[in-house]
Design an enzyme around this catalytic site. Structure first.
Site, short mmCIF file in Angstrom:
data_model
loop_
_atom_site.label_atom_id
_atom_site.label_comp_id
_atom_site.label_asym_id
_atom_site.label_seq_id
_atom_site.Cartn_x
_atom_site.Cartn_y
_atom_site.Cartn_z
CB SER A 199 -0.89 0.04 1.24
OG SER A 199 -2.00 -0.79 1.11
N PRO A 200 0.35 2.33 -0.60
CG PRO A 200 -1.11 3.89 -1.50
CD PRO A 200 -0.87 2.42 -1.40
CE1 TYR A 236 -5.43 13.42 3.63
CE2 TYR A 236 -5.29 11.17 2.81
CZ TYR A 236 -4.95 12.13 3.76
OH TYR A 236 -4.15 11.80 4.83
NE ARG A 253 -5.90 2.60 -0.66
CZ ARG A 253 -4.98 2.17 0.21
NH1 ARG A 253 -4.45 3.01 1.09
NH2 ARG A 253 -4.57 0.92 0.19
#
Length: 355
Positions: A22-23, A181, A229
């Site tokens: 995962s980032p 975000y 995502r």
């Protein structure tokens, strides 16, 4: 035959297995530039057998950074700094991906180990933030509501960053529409109070995400895998729901996405999350079945048998992990050993393969 260690093909790219990194933000960049830390951090996962290594949430514009220490791709110098990192991932047999992001109202914050919390003042290197509506995240400064021109600029910034990522050599692009975000802020009625074509109905709230997918796909062409995502729930009353996530995931694939990376939360401070091993797997299954689309699962997946079971039961098509890779950068090699999967090991590590 292990499903976890079976290959997967998306468009022109084949992944050697389905255990992916995962980032994870490192908060270690300088003026958006990745550093030697990023090189070592990401390359070690490729040595450790990962099928896909996704670099951290990387801002498409300076004001899109989560913190002043986030990486970026808004200029060519940043592109060039990523190039040797991508080469190191490739040299170790993994596919290289990057997550393109804009933090919106959760931008300009202190990094996790800073002495302060909340928004970084302008005098200390911070900046004014933007969002769909002038509604602040709890404890942060109030953002400025984006006008239509500003929304258009966001779309253009994602497309330009995608081009730079591809020029740096990345094989896979991921659009960050999760964790509170900017794109998630538009999706959720808890943060989106607009009354124009970007607010109200689910179709309107998803409009910006779909425009970004269109723009990135137009820039990347037909061969590049595109992941999105999403947070499949806000874990708060009145927020974005798993059923809506399945619909949006279906729309995303119609617009050119190949895979939905299903996570959750991050939008509001009053979220209530019940944490347990694999706590987000059911969300991935809901999106997969409801949208009839391929998905990945993530969230406290820490053991080989657990990851294998998620795939065998049809809840997801691939596994993303984060913390377990930080604890053990050779997670995939260990998992293959535990499952008895016959995978390629780096020659330097062969002595540890069977005994």
């Amino acid at each position: 035959m292990s499903i976890l260690f079976s290959p997967l093909r998306l468009r022109s790219v084949e992944f050697r297995n389905r255990l992916w990194v995962s980032p994870m933000c490192m908060y270690s960049a300088v003026d958006g530039m990745p550093q030697e830390w990023h090189h070592t951090h990401l390359a070690q996962f490729a040595s450790g057998g990962a099928g896909l290594v996704v670099a951290e949430a990387t801002a498409v514009a300076p004001e899109g950074r989560i913190s002043p220490r986030d990486t970026g791709l808004w200029n060519d110098e940043q592109r060039d700094a990523w190039t040797p990192i991508v080469r190191a991932i490739h040299d170790r047999g993994a596919v290289a991906g990057i997550q393109l992001a804009h933090a919106g109202r959760k931008a300009s914050t202190w990094w996790p180990w800073a002495d302060d919390r909340g928004s970084v003042p302008v005098g200390d290197g911070g900046w004014s933030t933007v969002a769909p509506s002038p509604v602040a995240f709890d404890g942060f400064d109030a953002p400025i509501a984006l006008e239509i021109t500003g929304i258009d600029n966001v779309v253009d910034a994602f497309a330009a960053a995608a081009r730079r990522a591809l020029d740096a050599g990345f094989d896979v692009l991921e659009i960050h529409g999760a964790h509170g975000y900017l794109l998630h802020q538009f999706l959720s009625p808890l943060s989106n109070q607009r009354t124009d074509e970007y607010g109200g109905t689910l179709a309107n709230r998803a409009r910006l995400l779909l425009r970004v997918i269109d723009a990135v796909r137009a820039e990347s062409g037909d061969d590049v895998p595109l992941l999105v995502r999403i947070s499949a729930t806000d874990h708060a009353d009145g927020g974005f729901t798993p059923e809506e996530a399945a619909v949006v995931g279906g729309w995303a694939t119609e617009h050119g996405a190949d895979f939905i990376d299903v996570s959750s939360g991050g939008l509001v401070a009053h979220q209530q999350i019940d944490l347990f091993p694999g706590y987000q797997v059911a969300l991935a299954e809901t999106v997969r079945q409801g949208g009839r689309i391929p998905v990945s699962a993530v969230g406290l997946i820490t053991a080989a048998e657990q990851a294998e079971r998620v795939l065998a039961e049809g809840a997801a098509d691939a596994i993303f992990a984060g913390r377990e890779w930080l604890r053990d950068p050779h997670f995939a090699l260990r998992a293959a050993h535990e499952l008895g999967a016959d995978v390629s090991w780096p020659s330097q590590y062969l002595r540890a393969r069977w005994r």
